[in-house]
Design a protein around this motif. Sequence first.
Motif, PDB file in Angstrom:
ATOM      1  N   HIS A 146       0.838  -1.214   0.000  1.00 35.69           N
ATOM      2  CA  HIS A 146       0.000   0.000   0.000  1.00 35.69           C
ATOM      3  C   HIS A 146       0.866   1.254   0.000  1.00 35.69           C
ATOM      4  O   HIS A 146       2.047   1.220   0.330  1.00 35.69           O
ATOM      5  N   HIS A 147       0.212   2.353  -0.286  1.00 36.70           N
ATOM      6  CA  HIS A 147       0.794   3.699  -0.304  1.00 36.70           C
ATOM      7  C   HIS A 147       1.436   4.076   1.040  1.00 36.70           C
ATOM      8  O   HIS A 147       1.083   3.519   2.080  1.00 36.70           O
ATOM      9  N   ARG A 148       2.306   5.033   0.999  1.00 34.43           N
ATOM     10  CA  ARG A 148       3.078   5.420   2.177  1.00 34.43           C
ATOM     11  C   ARG A 148       2.235   6.039   3.297  1.00 34.43           C
ATOM     12  O   ARG A 148       2.681   6.150   4.427  1.00 34.43           O
ATOM     13  N   HIS A 149       0.989   6.463   2.994  1.00 32.95           N
ATOM     14  CA  HIS A 149       0.163   7.132   4.008  1.00 32.95           C
ATOM     15  C   HIS A 149      -0.660   6.172   4.861  1.00 32.95           C
ATOM     16  O   HIS A 149      -1.238   6.584   5.858  1.00 32.95           O
ATOM     17  N   LYS A 150      -0.713   4.921   4.454  1.00 30.83           N
ATOM     18  CA  LYS A 150      -1.586   3.988   5.182  1.00 30.83           C
ATOM     19  C   LYS A 150      -1.097   3.798   6.616  1.00 30.83           C
ATOM     20  O   LYS A 150       0.085   3.555   6.839  1.00 30.83           O
ATOM     21  N   VAL A 151      -2.032   3.873   7.580  1.00 31.21           N
ATOM     22  CA  VAL A 151      -1.611   3.879   8.987  1.00 31.21           C
ATOM     23  C   VAL A 151      -1.736   2.524   9.685  1.00 31.21           C
ATOM     24  O   VAL A 151      -1.135   2.320  10.737  1.00 31.21           O
ATOM     25  N   ASP A 152      -2.529   1.601   9.131  1.00 29.57           N
ATOM     26  CA  ASP A 152      -2.666   0.308   9.799  1.00 29.57           C
ATOM     27  C   ASP A 152      -1.955  -0.786   8.996  1.00 29.57           C
ATOM     28  O   ASP A 152      -1.887  -0.730   7.767  1.00 29.57           O
ATOM     29  N   ALA A 153      -1.436  -1.762   9.704  1.00 29.17           N
ATOM     30  CA  ALA A 153      -0.770  -2.895   9.053  1.00 29.17           C
ATOM     31  C   ALA A 153      -0.926  -4.138   9.926  1.00 29.17           C
ATOM     32  O   ALA A 153      -0.887  -4.032  11.144  1.00 29.17           O
ATOM     33  N   PRO A 154      -1.084  -5.312   9.302  1.00 28.22           N
ATOM     34  CA  PRO A 154      -1.316  -5.466   7.873  1.00 28.22           C
ATOM     35  C   PRO A 154      -2.697  -4.945   7.493  1.00 28.22           C
ATOM     36  O   PRO A 154      -3.519  -4.662   8.358  1.00 28.22           O
ATOM     37  N   SER A 155      -2.934  -4.830   6.213  1.00 28.30           N
ATOM     38  CA  SER A 155      -4.202  -4.289   5.739  1.00 28.30           C
ATOM     39  C   SER A 155      -5.364  -5.179   6.188  1.00 28.30           C
ATOM     40  O   SER A 155      -5.197  -6.383   6.420  1.00 28.30           O
ATOM     41  N   GLY A 156      -6.526  -4.558   6.290  1.00 27.98           N
ATOM     42  CA  GLY A 156      -7.720  -5.328   6.636  1.00 27.98           C
ATOM     43  C   GLY A 156      -7.972  -6.424   5.622  1.00 27.98           C
ATOM     44  O   GLY A 156      -8.363  -7.543   5.968  1.00 27.98           O
ATOM     45  N   THR A 157      -7.733  -6.111   4.364  1.00 27.65           N
ATOM     46  CA  THR A 157      -7.941  -7.099   3.292  1.00 27.65           C
ATOM     47  C   THR A 157      -7.041  -8.319   3.498  1.00 27.65           C
ATOM     48  O   THR A 157      -7.485  -9.463   3.356  1.00 27.65           O
ATOM     49  N   ALA A 158      -5.765  -8.063   3.814  1.00 29.12           N
ATOM     50  CA  ALA A 158      -4.819  -9.172   4.000  1.00 29.12           C
ATOM     51  C   ALA A 158      -5.259 -10.058   5.167  1.00 29.12           C
ATOM     52  O   ALA A 158      -5.171 -11.295   5.096  1.00 29.12           O
ATOM     53  N   LEU A 159      -5.764  -9.419   6.223  1.00 22.23           N
ATOM     54  CA  LEU A 159      -6.229 -10.201   7.378  1.00 22.23           C
ATOM     55  C   LEU A 159      -7.466 -11.025   7.010  1.00 22.23           C
ATOM     56  O   LEU A 159      -7.606 -12.173   7.443  1.00 22.23           O
ATOM     57  N   THR A 160      -8.344 -10.431   6.210  1.00 19.59           N
ATOM     58  CA  THR A 160      -9.528 -11.177   5.770  1.00 19.59           C
ATOM     59  C   THR A 160      -9.104 -12.367   4.904  1.00 19.59           C
ATOM     60  O   THR A 160      -9.625 -13.479   5.054  1.00 19.59           O
ATOM     61  N   LEU A 161      -8.150 -12.143   4.001  1.00 21.35           N
ATOM     62  CA  LEU A 161      -7.651 -13.243   3.153  1.00 21.35           C
ATOM     63  C   LEU A 161      -7.062 -14.350   4.031  1.00 21.35           C
ATOM     64  O   LEU A 161      -7.293 -15.549   3.791  1.00 21.35           O
ATOM     65  N   ALA A 162      -6.326 -13.945   5.063  1.00 20.30           N
ATOM     66  CA  ALA A 162      -5.729 -14.933   5.972  1.00 20.30           C
ATOM     67  C   ALA A 162      -6.815 -15.699   6.717  1.00 20.30           C
ATOM     68  O   ALA A 162      -6.680 -16.899   6.984  1.00 20.30           O
ATOM     69  N   GLU A 163      -7.912 -15.006   7.051  1.00 24.50           N
ATOM     70  CA  GLU A 163      -9.032 -15.698   7.714  1.00 24.50           C
ATOM     71  C   GLU A 163      -9.662 -16.733   6.789  1.00 24.50           C
ATOM     72  O   GLU A 163      -9.977 -17.848   7.221  1.00 24.50           O
ATOM     73  N   TYR A 164      -9.862 -16.353   5.530  1.00 22.95           N
ATOM     74  CA  TYR A 164     -10.410 -17.322   4.568  1.00 22.95           C
ATOM     75  C   TYR A 164      -9.492 -18.541   4.474  1.00 22.95           C
ATOM     76  O   TYR A 164      -9.953 -19.675   4.440  1.00 22.95           O
ATOM     77  N   ALA A 165      -8.186 -18.292   4.434  1.00 26.62           N
ATOM     78  CA  ALA A 165      -7.220 -19.391   4.316  1.00 26.62           C
ATOM     79  C   ALA A 165      -7.255 -20.282   5.557  1.00 26.62           C
ATOM     80  O   ALA A 165      -7.335 -21.517   5.451  1.00 26.62           O
ATOM     81  N   SER A 166      -7.218 -19.662   6.744  1.00 23.95           N
ATOM     82  CA  SER A 166      -7.168 -20.465   7.971  1.00 23.95           C
ATOM     83  C   SER A 166      -8.490 -21.206   8.193  1.00 23.95           C
ATOM     84  O   SER A 166      -8.494 -22.371   8.599  1.00 23.95           O
TER      85      SER A 166
END
Length: 257
Positions: A146-166
Amino acid sequence: MIKIGILGSTGRVGSLLIDDLKDDKEAVLSCVHVLNKLEKILPENTVVTNDINVLFDESDVIIDFSIPVATEELLNAVVEGGKRKALVIATTGLNKHQQNLLLEASKLVPILYATNMSLGVAVLNKLVSLASKTLRDFDIEIVEQHHRHKVDAPSGTALTLAEYASNARDLNLDEVRISGRDGQIGARTKDEISVMALRGGDIVGRHTVGFYNDGEFLELNHTATARNTFSKGAIKVAKWIVRKDAHLYSINDALGL
Ligand SMILES: NC(=O)C1=CN([C@@H]2O[C@H](COP(=O)(O)OP(=O)(O)OC[C@H]3O[C@@H](n4cnc5c(N)ncnc54)[C@H](OP(=O)(O)O)[C@@H]3O)[C@@H](O)[C@H]2O)C=CC1
Ligand SMILES: O=C(O)C1=N[C@H](C(=O)O)C[C@H](O)C1
């Protein structure tokens, strides 16, 4: 016309919502919550407020692209303040308390929560579920950019993808998620799912879920090339949720996936 209110109207996505709603045939921008200063010219009759209660009173549905404390205030207005309007929540980085509040509020009003409002990522979630199940012996590694301004990590999307995987592998994500590697950490364990974040420049959003085995690997990638993918997606689901009953909906519900 559906009256849409915005929380986070001065933000990168919030300001695109204002633009997108200008030509909409079914919805109108009724109210913007502004904390500091809004530079944009608004359609006539749009109410500008810094009071969350006014935002509720002036809207049929509220779209939220803000920060977690603001989302918390929005949800508290439902749970404690008795406000009853449909909500589309896109803000990421919610803590456990805020996630529980979301669940509580969704018993009172319809809420659609999605960490990513794009159709492509909604499909990617499903593909990840399928691949995680089918490629059971493959190592899963997720990288988001993501862009340099993003304040949270990892992204919500990445966490959702990880939830689908787990979930697809019957694993508890809290137990298997790795968020960094450094030093003599030992060999990779079978079930770990790593979620790594990269920040730089103006990257709108890129997510790669890799499935790695001996002799082959598969990488599924989604790249958002324009930020209004998210604002347009949020408006679409706002129109869908506005007449629904109280419940916590996913973007898959809205898109019929
Ligand atoms: N689900 C999805 O598809 C997407 C989600 N997001 C998420 O949306 C959120 C916003 O992203 P982005 O637009 O890039 O962020 P910005 O930082 O550009 O915007 C944040 C907005 O929130 C406002 N805000 C900050 N503090 C408060 C507060 N206490 N009360 C009310 N409003 C407040 C800001 O106002 P001010 O300008 O006055 O500080 C600003 O309008 C992030 O969590 C991001 O991860 C982003 C893109 C897509
Ligand atoms: O902050 C952003 O920009 C984005 N945030 C969302 C997230 O955290 O997943 C969605 C998108 O990738 C852009």
